[in-house]
Design a protein around this motif. Structure first.
Motif, PDB file in Angstrom:
ATOM      1  N   VAL A   1       3.942   2.626   2.675  1.00  9.60           N
ATOM      2  CA  VAL A   1       4.680   2.734   2.393  1.00  9.60           C
ATOM      3  C   VAL A   1       5.784   3.943   2.291  1.00  9.60           C
ATOM      4  CG1 VAL A   1       6.687   2.739   0.358  1.00  9.60           C
ATOM      5  CG2 VAL A   1       4.540   0.426   0.452  1.00  9.60           C
ATOM      6  N   LEU A   2       4.750   5.141   1.594  1.00 12.20           N
ATOM      7  CA  LEU A   2       5.165   6.472   1.882  1.00 12.20           C
ATOM      8  C   LEU A   2       5.573   6.817   2.923  1.00 12.20           C
ATOM      9  CD1 LEU A   2       6.068   9.210   0.304  1.00 12.20           C
ATOM     10  CD2 LEU A   2       4.038   9.480  -0.234  1.00 12.20           C
ATOM     11  N   SER A   3       4.089   7.147   4.066  1.00 10.59           N
ATOM     12  CA  SER A   3       4.452   7.291   5.671  1.00 10.59           C
ATOM     13  C   SER A   3       5.767   7.395   6.071  1.00 10.59           C
ATOM     14  CB  SER A   3       3.402   7.440   6.076  1.00 10.59           C
ATOM     15  OG  SER A   3       2.889   5.972   6.883  1.00 10.59           O
ATOM     16  N   GLY A   4       5.287   5.159   5.526  1.00 12.33           N
ATOM     17  CA  GLY A   4       7.050   4.768   6.342  1.00 12.33           C
ATOM     18  C   GLY A   4       8.448   5.394   6.559  1.00 12.33           C
ATOM     19  N   ILE A   5       8.883   5.919   5.411  1.00 10.33           N
ATOM     20  CA  ILE A   5       9.455   7.037   4.817  1.00 10.33           C
ATOM     21  C   ILE A   5      10.220   8.295   5.585  1.00 10.33           C
ATOM     22  CG2 ILE A   5      10.796   8.882   2.993  1.00 10.33           C
ATOM     23  CD1 ILE A   5       9.275   6.787   0.799  1.00 10.33           C
ATOM     24  N   PHE A   6       9.033   8.612   5.759  1.00 10.19           N
ATOM     25  CA  PHE A   6       8.955  10.195   7.073  1.00 10.19           C
ATOM     26  C   PHE A   6       8.879   9.573   8.393  1.00 10.19           C
ATOM     27  CE2 PHE A   6       7.378  11.144   3.387  1.00 10.19           C
ATOM     28  CZ  PHE A   6       8.451  12.170   2.814  1.00 10.19           C
ATOM     29  N   SER A   7       8.372   8.010   8.591  1.00  8.94           N
ATOM     30  CA  SER A   7       7.611   8.073  10.438  1.00  8.94           C
ATOM     31  C   SER A   7       9.043   6.295  11.200  1.00  8.94           C
ATOM     32  CB  SER A   7       6.578   8.078  10.971  1.00  8.94           C
ATOM     33  OG  SER A   7       6.638   6.318  10.391  1.00  8.94           O
ATOM     34  N   GLU A   8       9.193   6.026  10.114  1.00  7.48           N
ATOM     35  CA  GLU A   8      10.696   4.959  10.640  1.00  7.48           C
ATOM     36  C   GLU A   8      11.592   4.880  10.072  1.00  7.48           C
ATOM     37  OE1 GLU A   8       8.716   1.266   8.998  1.00  7.48           O
ATOM     38  OE2 GLU A   8       6.589   1.187   9.927  1.00  7.48           O
TER      39      GLU A   8
ATOM     40  N   GLY B   1       0.981  -1.319  -0.269  1.00  7.37           N
ATOM     41  CA  GLY B   1      -0.123   0.420   0.238  1.00  7.37           C
ATOM     42  C   GLY B   1       1.202   1.097   0.114  1.00  7.37           C
ATOM     43  N   ILE B   2       0.889   1.923  -1.427  1.00  4.72           N
ATOM     44  CA  ILE B   2       1.711   3.091  -0.825  1.00  4.72           C
ATOM     45  C   ILE B   2       1.872   4.735   0.113  1.00  4.72           C
ATOM     46  CG2 ILE B   2       0.038   4.975  -2.714  1.00  4.72           C
ATOM     47  CD1 ILE B   2       3.554   4.164  -2.924  1.00  4.72           C
ATOM     48  N   SER B   3       0.650   4.571   0.418  1.00  3.92           N
ATOM     49  CA  SER B   3       0.589   4.943   1.779  1.00  3.92           C
ATOM     50  C   SER B   3       1.056   4.422   3.147  1.00  3.92           C
ATOM     51  CB  SER B   3      -1.124   5.563   2.081  1.00  3.92           C
ATOM     52  OG  SER B   3      -1.599   4.510   2.783  1.00  3.92           O
TER      53      SER B   3
ATOM     54  N   SER C   1      14.051   2.072  10.514  1.00  4.24           N
ATOM     55  CA  SER C   1      13.989   1.116   9.124  1.00  4.24           C
ATOM     56  C   SER C   1      13.643   0.335   8.351  1.00  4.24           C
ATOM     57  CB  SER C   1      14.144  -0.433  10.413  1.00  4.24           C
ATOM     58  OG  SER C   1      13.130  -0.489  10.739  1.00  4.24           O
ATOM     59  N   GLY C   2      14.254   0.379   8.000  1.00  4.34           N
ATOM     60  CA  GLY C   2      13.698   0.071   6.189  1.00  4.34           C
ATOM     61  C   GLY C   2      13.206   1.290   4.880  1.00  4.34           C
ATOM     62  N   ARG C   3      14.067   2.547   5.595  1.00  2.00           N
ATOM     63  CA  ARG C   3      13.960   3.837   4.861  1.00  2.00           C
ATOM     64  C   ARG C   3      14.412   2.777   2.755  1.00  2.00           C
ATOM     65  NH1 ARG C   3      15.375   8.053   7.252  1.00  2.00           N
ATOM     66  NH2 ARG C   3      13.615   7.292   8.809  1.00  2.00           N
ATOM     67  N   GLY C   4      15.420   2.465   2.931  1.00  2.00           N
ATOM     68  CA  GLY C   4      16.223   2.631   1.695  1.00  2.00           C
ATOM     69  C   GLY C   4      15.003   1.341   0.824  1.00  2.00           C
ATOM     70  N   TRP C   5      14.232   0.462   1.077  1.00  6.46           N
ATOM     71  CA  TRP C   5      13.500  -0.309   0.199  1.00  6.46           C
ATOM     72  C   TRP C   5      12.040   1.057  -0.547  1.00  6.46           C
ATOM     73  CZ3 TRP C   5       8.512  -1.248   0.785  1.00  6.46           C
ATOM     74  CH2 TRP C   5       8.508  -1.238   2.958  1.00  6.46           C
ATOM     75  N   ARG C   6      11.611   1.315   1.091  1.00  9.43           N
ATOM     76  CA  ARG C   6      10.998   2.138   0.987  1.00  9.43           C
ATOM     77  C   ARG C   6      11.162   3.422  -0.529  1.00  9.43           C
ATOM     78  NH1 ARG C   6       7.239   1.386   5.270  1.00  9.43           N
ATOM     79  NH2 ARG C   6       7.909   0.355   6.771  1.00  9.43           N
ATOM     80  N   VAL C   7      12.002   4.083  -0.071  1.00  4.66           N
ATOM     81  CA  VAL C   7      12.615   4.871  -1.481  1.00  4.66           C
ATOM     82  C   VAL C   7      12.788   5.101  -2.289  1.00  4.66           C
ATOM     83  CG1 VAL C   7      14.058   6.569  -1.732  1.00  4.66           C
ATOM     84  CG2 VAL C   7      14.006   6.571   0.657  1.00  4.66           C
ATOM     85  N   ALA C   8      13.151   4.108  -2.323  1.00  5.36           N
ATOM     86  CA  ALA C   8      12.855   2.772  -4.155  1.00  5.36           C
ATOM     87  C   ALA C   8      11.438   2.315  -4.811  1.00  5.36           C
ATOM     88  CB  ALA C   8      13.572   0.964  -3.731  1.00  5.36           C
TER      89      ALA C   8
ATOM     90  N   VAL D   1       8.886   4.241  -3.438  1.00 10.15           N
ATOM     91  CA  VAL D   1       7.880   4.819  -4.605  1.00 10.15           C
ATOM     92  C   VAL D   1       8.855   6.109  -5.464  1.00 10.15           C
ATOM     93  CG1 VAL D   1       7.801   7.820  -4.035  1.00 10.15           C
ATOM     94  CG2 VAL D   1       7.426   5.928  -2.041  1.00 10.15           C
ATOM     95  N   LEU D   2      10.698   5.615  -5.554  1.00 11.91           N
ATOM     96  CA  LEU D   2      10.773   6.242  -6.682  1.00 11.91           C
ATOM     97  C   LEU D   2      10.531   5.548  -8.461  1.00 11.91           C
ATOM     98  CD1 LEU D   2      14.789   6.663  -5.962  1.00 11.91           C
ATOM     99  CD2 LEU D   2      13.161   8.482  -6.863  1.00 11.91           C
ATOM    100  N   GLY D   3      10.223   4.115  -7.918  1.00 14.88           N
ATOM    101  CA  GLY D   3      10.055   3.188  -9.025  1.00 14.88           C
ATOM    102  C   GLY D   3       8.499   3.265  -9.676  1.00 14.88           C
ATOM    103  N   ILE D   4       7.656   3.428  -8.336  1.00 16.90           N
ATOM    104  CA  ILE D   4       6.223   3.857  -9.101  1.00 16.90           C
ATOM    105  C   ILE D   4       6.824   5.374  -9.727  1.00 16.90           C
ATOM    106  CG2 ILE D   4       3.969   5.275  -8.203  1.00 16.90           C
ATOM    107  CD1 ILE D   4       4.383   3.080  -5.821  1.00 16.90           C
TER     108      ILE D   4
END
Length: 133
Positions: free
Chosen positions: A32-39, A28-30, A41-48, A50-53
């Motif tokens: 994944v996206l919110s996790g970039i700012f709130s978590e 779910g994109i919401s 751990s796992g920021r790298g795959w989350r950024v990848a 979102v960038l992929g989308i």
């Protein structure tokens, strides 16, 4: 008949299944996206993700010469629509991709209710805006 939207839908479903199997997470994109700012751990795959989308959409738009309706809408309307989508995502505890693609596939009743509300709201909005004249 085989069409590009059918292929796109199948690829989204396949990618969501692979994502769930590989990471044990709902695509779910919401979330994944919110996790970039709130978590932390796992920021790298989350950024990848979102960038992929974003880059995938840009590439597809160029490759298939898509005329995006957003070109006909002011930036103010886009900002208002984006804000409403973000607000709705928070209120609905997830977005259309999380509920519609992943939640329904897992048989979630909560996701079924959310998708019915999403679709119903979309129908009401389009009708109110007079798009179908």
């Amino acid at each position: 008949m085989f069409t590009l939207p059918l292929l796109g839908g199948a690829l989204i479903g396949l990618a969501s299944a692979i994502f769930l199997a590989a990471l044990g997470r709902v695509a779910g994109i919401s979330g994944v996206l919110s996790g970039i700012f709130s978590e932390s751990s796992g920021r790298g795959w989350r950024v990848a993700f979102v960038l992929g989308i974003v880059l995938g959409g840009v590439w597809a738009g160029r490759f298939f010469d898509v005329n995006i309706a957003a070109n006909q809408v002011s930036l103010l309307w886009l900002a208002i629509a984006g804000g409403l989508v973000g607000f709705g995502t928070v209120m609905g505890s997830g977005c259309t991709s999380g509920h519609g693609v992943c939640g329904l596939a897992r048989g979630s009743i909560r996701s079924l209710v959310a998708v019915v509300v999403f679709i119903g709201s979309g129908i009401l909005t389009v009708t109110a805006m007079g798009v179908f004249k």
